[in-house]
Design a protein around this motif. Structure first.
Motif, PDB file in Angstrom:
ATOM      1  N   SER B  30      26.981 105.265  88.172  1.00 16.35           N
ATOM      2  CA  SER B  30      25.985 104.985  89.199  1.00 16.35           C
ATOM      3  C   SER B  30      26.631 104.746  90.559  1.00 16.35           C
ATOM      4  CB  SER B  30      25.182 103.751  88.814  1.00 16.35           C
ATOM      5  OG  SER B  30      24.647 103.888  87.534  1.00 16.35           O
ATOM      6  N   ALA B  31      27.632 103.872  90.578  1.00 16.45           N
ATOM      7  CA  ALA B  31      28.286 103.550  91.840  1.00 16.45           C
ATOM      8  C   ALA B  31      28.903 104.795  92.463  1.00 16.45           C
ATOM      9  CB  ALA B  31      29.357 102.486  91.606  1.00 16.45           C
ATOM     10  N   LEU B  32      29.456 105.631  91.632  1.00 15.20           N
ATOM     11  CA  LEU B  32      30.108 106.834  92.126  1.00 15.20           C
ATOM     12  C   LEU B  32      29.079 107.803  92.710  1.00 15.20           C
ATOM     13  CD1 LEU B  32      32.994 107.578  92.333  1.00 15.20           C
ATOM     14  CD2 LEU B  32      32.854 108.752  90.147  1.00 15.20           C
ATOM     15  N   ALA B  33      27.946 107.923  92.029  1.00 22.12           N
ATOM     16  CA  ALA B  33      26.877 108.795  92.521  1.00 22.12           C
ATOM     17  C   ALA B  33      26.388 108.306  93.877  1.00 22.12           C
ATOM     18  CB  ALA B  33      25.737 108.817  91.516  1.00 22.12           C
ATOM     19  N   GLU B  34      26.208 107.013  93.976  1.00 21.51           N
ATOM     20  CA  GLU B  34      25.736 106.429  95.228  1.00 21.51           C
ATOM     21  C   GLU B  34      26.729 106.721  96.353  1.00 21.51           C
ATOM     22  OE1 GLU B  34      23.940 102.090  96.675  1.00 21.51           O
ATOM     23  OE2 GLU B  34      25.062 102.280  94.823  1.00 21.51           O
ATOM     24  N   ARG B  35      28.009 106.618  96.037  1.00 22.20           N
ATOM     25  CA  ARG B  35      29.038 106.867  97.034  1.00 22.20           C
ATOM     26  C   ARG B  35      28.968 108.295  97.578  1.00 22.20           C
ATOM     27  NH1 ARG B  35      35.139 105.025  97.667  1.00 22.20           N
ATOM     28  NH2 ARG B  35      33.998 103.079  97.695  1.00 22.20           N
ATOM     29  N   PHE B  36      28.514 109.228  96.756  1.00 23.13           N
ATOM     30  CA  PHE B  36      28.398 110.614  97.195  1.00 23.13           C
ATOM     31  C   PHE B  36      26.989 110.921  97.716  1.00 23.13           C
ATOM     32  CE2 PHE B  36      32.269 111.279  94.680  1.00 23.13           C
ATOM     33  CZ  PHE B  36      32.967 112.139  95.516  1.00 23.13           C
ATOM     34  N   GLY B  37      26.097 109.929  97.700  1.00 18.91           N
ATOM     35  CA  GLY B  37      24.736 110.154  98.157  1.00 18.91           C
ATOM     36  C   GLY B  37      23.995 111.135  97.281  1.00 18.91           C
ATOM     37  N   VAL B  38      24.161 110.971  95.985  1.00 20.33           N
ATOM     38  CA  VAL B  38      23.686 111.961  95.027  1.00 20.33           C
ATOM     39  C   VAL B  38      23.066 111.226  93.842  1.00 20.33           C
ATOM     40  CG1 VAL B  38      24.897 113.151  93.154  1.00 20.33           C
ATOM     41  CG2 VAL B  38      25.004 114.061  95.466  1.00 20.33           C
ATOM     42  N   LYS B  39      22.156 111.847  93.130  1.00 21.41           N
ATOM     43  CA  LYS B  39      21.552 111.196  91.981  1.00 21.41           C
ATOM     44  C   LYS B  39      22.520 111.137  90.803  1.00 21.41           C
ATOM     45  CE  LYS B  39      17.816 110.423  94.103  1.00 21.41           C
ATOM     46  NZ  LYS B  39      17.261 109.085  94.326  1.00 21.41           N
ATOM     47  N   VAL B  40      22.335 110.112  89.998  1.00 22.40           N
ATOM     48  CA  VAL B  40      23.284 109.851  88.913  1.00 22.40           C
ATOM     49  C   VAL B  40      23.478 111.057  87.993  1.00 22.40           C
ATOM     50  CG1 VAL B  40      23.824 108.319  87.004  1.00 22.40           C
ATOM     51  CG2 VAL B  40      22.543 107.468  88.952  1.00 22.40           C
ATOM     52  N   ALA B  41      22.366 111.680  87.605  1.00 20.67           N
ATOM     53  CA  ALA B  41      22.447 112.750  86.611  1.00 20.67           C
ATOM     54  C   ALA B  41      23.314 113.905  87.082  1.00 20.67           C
ATOM     55  CB  ALA B  41      21.054 113.243  86.269  1.00 20.67           C
ATOM     56  N   SER B  42      23.446 114.043  88.390  1.00 21.99           N
ATOM     57  CA  SER B  42      24.201 115.183  88.935  1.00 21.99           C
ATOM     58  C   SER B  42      25.668 115.153  88.525  1.00 21.99           C
ATOM     59  CB  SER B  42      24.107 115.180  90.452  1.00 21.99           C
ATOM     60  OG  SER B  42      22.765 115.157  90.853  1.00 21.99           O
ATOM     61  N   LEU B  43      26.182 113.959  88.289  1.00 27.57           N
ATOM     62  CA  LEU B  43      27.595 113.865  87.933  1.00 27.57           C
ATOM     63  C   LEU B  43      27.883 114.468  86.566  1.00 27.57           C
ATOM     64  CD1 LEU B  43      28.885 110.447  89.227  1.00 27.57           C
ATOM     65  CD2 LEU B  43      28.121 112.465  90.445  1.00 27.57           C
ATOM     66  N   TYR B  44      26.861 114.503  85.740  1.00 20.22           N
ATOM     67  CA  TYR B  44      27.089 114.939  84.362  1.00 20.22           C
ATOM     68  C   TYR B  44      27.322 116.442  84.240  1.00 20.22           C
ATOM     69  CZ  TYR B  44      26.195 110.284  82.621  1.00 20.22           C
ATOM     70  OH  TYR B  44      26.297 108.946  82.359  1.00 20.22           O
ATOM     71  N   SER B  45      27.216 117.156  85.340  1.00 25.23           N
ATOM     72  CA  SER B  45      27.592 118.567  85.313  1.00 25.23           C
ATOM     73  C   SER B  45      29.104 118.717  85.433  1.00 25.23           C
ATOM     74  CB  SER B  45      26.929 119.322  86.466  1.00 25.23           C
ATOM     75  OG  SER B  45      25.559 119.048  86.516  1.00 25.23           O
ATOM     76  N   HIS B  46      29.767 117.672  85.955  1.00 28.35           N
ATOM     77  CA  HIS B  46      31.196 117.789  86.258  1.00 28.35           C
ATOM     78  C   HIS B  46      32.056 116.940  85.330  1.00 28.35           C
ATOM     79  CE1 HIS B  46      29.911 119.780  89.957  1.00 28.35           C
ATOM     80  NE2 HIS B  46      29.004 118.822  90.051  1.00 28.35           N
ATOM     81  N   VAL B  47      31.441 115.930  84.769  1.00 29.41           N
ATOM     82  CA  VAL B  47      32.147 114.960  83.934  1.00 29.41           C
ATOM     83  C   VAL B  47      31.312 114.747  82.677  1.00 29.41           C
ATOM     84  CG1 VAL B  47      32.340 112.466  83.837  1.00 29.41           C
ATOM     85  CG2 VAL B  47      33.528 113.729  85.642  1.00 29.41           C
ATOM     86  N   ARG B  48      31.969 114.710  81.518  1.00 29.71           N
ATOM     87  CA  ARG B  48      31.203 114.660  80.284  1.00 29.71           C
ATOM     88  C   ARG B  48      30.386 113.370  80.192  1.00 29.71           C
ATOM     89  NH1 ARG B  48      34.929 116.794  77.390  1.00 29.71           N
ATOM     90  NH2 ARG B  48      35.780 114.822  76.676  1.00 29.71           N
ATOM     91  N   ASN B  49      31.044 112.262  80.443  1.00 31.59           N
ATOM     92  CA  ASN B  49      30.353 110.967  80.404  1.00 31.59           C
ATOM     93  C   ASN B  49      31.238 109.923  81.076  1.00 31.59           C
ATOM     94  OD1 ASN B  49      32.377 110.408  78.541  1.00 31.59           O
ATOM     95  ND2 ASN B  49      31.073 111.054  76.840  1.00 31.59           N
ATOM     96  N   SER B  50      30.823 108.688  80.957  1.00 35.38           N
ATOM     97  CA  SER B  50      31.539 107.615  81.642  1.00 35.38           C
ATOM     98  C   SER B  50      32.979 107.496  81.133  1.00 35.38           C
ATOM     99  CB  SER B  50      30.795 106.306  81.420  1.00 35.38           C
ATOM    100  OG  SER B  50      31.443 105.264  82.089  1.00 35.38           O
ATOM    101  N   GLN B  51      33.139 107.609  79.835  1.00 32.55           N
ATOM    102  CA  GLN B  51      34.464 107.515  79.232  1.00 32.55           C
ATOM    103  C   GLN B  51      35.381 108.624  79.766  1.00 32.55           C
ATOM    104  OE1 GLN B  51      35.630 105.096  77.353  1.00 32.55           O
ATOM    105  NE2 GLN B  51      37.613 106.108  77.456  1.00 32.55           N
ATOM    106  N   ASP B  52      34.840 109.814  79.852  1.00 32.26           N
ATOM    107  CA  ASP B  52      35.592 110.948  80.376  1.00 32.26           C
ATOM    108  C   ASP B  52      36.056 110.669  81.802  1.00 32.26           C
ATOM    109  OD1 ASP B  52      36.651 113.538  80.632  1.00 32.26           O
ATOM    110  OD2 ASP B  52      34.776 114.282  81.490  1.00 32.26           O
ATOM    111  N   LEU B  53      35.159 110.137  82.614  1.00 25.78           N
ATOM    112  CA  LEU B  53      35.509 109.804  83.990  1.00 25.78           C
ATOM    113  C   LEU B  53      36.668 108.808  84.036  1.00 25.78           C
ATOM    114  CD1 LEU B  53      34.923 109.741  87.066  1.00 25.78           C
ATOM    115  CD2 LEU B  53      33.317 107.889  86.607  1.00 25.78           C
ATOM    116  N   LYS B  54      36.575 107.767  83.239  1.00 25.70           N
ATOM    117  CA  LYS B  54      37.623 106.742  83.236  1.00 25.70           C
ATOM    118  C   LYS B  54      38.952 107.319  82.760  1.00 25.70           C
ATOM    119  CE  LYS B  54      34.454 102.886  82.790  1.00 25.70           C
ATOM    120  NZ  LYS B  54      33.624 102.158  81.813  1.00 25.70           N
TER     121      LYS B  54
END
Lengths: 189, 189
Positions: B30-54
């Motif tokens: 969520s915080a990362l999406a906000e930082r990009f001015g983008v909706k949360v779900a949009s990140l899931y096209s680039h990163v599998r999930n939260s664990q993957d991001l970490k």
DNA sequence: GGCGCTTGCCTAACGCATTTAGGTATGCGC
DNA sequence: GCGCATACCTAAATGCGTTAGGCAAGCGCC
């Protein structure tokens, strides 16, 4: 619906057990409520919130560790005390990985000061009495010992020492021997 | 709605910056999406999930650390190499506490092996070349060095060395001097 | 320049954990 | 046996993670 008899202490102890079983990060108010067969909201009568619960578990772990360390130090001095003290940390971390992780929790200074943090510092310094090291080297040595103990245990717990023929036991003994030699070298005598 | 141009790498880098600012534990999709001015779900096209991001952030940190360490080691040997290498870890942890915390993330073995973990092990061993220590002592020494570096940096970052007249700098120098002496003592020559 | 296709970002919806407000009933003290 | 404190409850709001499916932006092609 029978009363279970929750208290902050029972929750804290159960939380510590849960931490050892599934990891400190997985200790959650929900999981704890389920373990007691109770609804989640009921816990909030005994514990302020999730952070409060985790803090209590951390303080419990620090207390237990300090108790064990104090017992190990009783009647020992020099290398004997060094090895006994170090083994308390390592054994505790292996027997109670969740509690050990909890003990690493960042506490605000007042909470830490009120807990067993002071005892840990005093005991580490007590080990050095047998080596007769003057200040400021004594403080340096306290920090070095703390670093080695915490660092080794962390890395071993993280699995960093697997997959080699050299056992973690052997390296641990070697490290303690080395520290003993080093401290004797720095002694004032 | 303009396209922002997200990629896994941009998310990882931004996540690392966020970690340094608010702590690795607070790095959230969520915080990362906000930082990009983008909706949360949009990140899931680039990163599998939260664990993957970490995991990606952890691997980035390990890579950066290995790069810095390799540069520090180039053209140095003996105590010079030891001190330079150790200071890379300490400086990195102080400059990038969130990334350093990320580097401690428990990775599954294959992920760790594919990343920079191997380089770290090789470099720590390379330091010891200047001391000419035979096996199995060499492995013991590698573990001791890792323990001291990681342990000291962790404790210092946790604020364990505040509130004393003896500076963390002085103890660090003392610890490295001691390690150097210890390794020379154990040398085969 | 218009066409289609890929794909980047969206809305909608669900699951789960945390937290608060307010209700019910249990079991201790009298 | 009665009353009261309180242990535990239901209900509901909030926030993060995650998935499914939709729309349109902008590239490649003619």
């Amino acid at each position: 619906m029978p009363r279970v008899g929750l208290t902050a202490e029972r929750l804290t102890r159960a939380g510590a057990e849960l931490a050892d079983e599934v990891g400190f990060a997985q200790v959650t108010v929900s999981a704890l409520a389920e373990r007691f067969g109770v609804k989640v909201a009921s816990l909030y009568s005994h514990v302020r919130n999730s952070q409060d619960l985790k803090t209590r578990i951390a303080l419990l772990a620090l207390e237990e560790l300090a108790d064990r360390a104090a017992e190990a130090l009783a009647g020992r001095a020099g290398k004997d005390a060094l090895v006994a003290f170090a083994n308390v940390y390592r054994t505790y971390a292996r027997e109670h990985p969740g509690r050990y992780a909890a003990a690493q929790l960042r506490l605000d200074p007042e909470t830490a000061a009120a807990g067993a943090g002071v005892r840990h510092a005093q005991m580490t310094r007590a080990i050095l009495r047998g080596y007769d090291i003057p200040e400021p080297d004594q403080t340096h040595a306290v920090r070095l010992l703390g670093s080695v103990f915490h660092g080794y245990v962390s890395l071993e717990l993280a699995g960093g020492f697997d997959h080699t023929p050299v056992t973690a036991e052997a390296s641990w003994t070697w490290a303690l021997d080395s520290l003993d030699a080093l401290l004797r070298e720095r002694s004032a005598s």
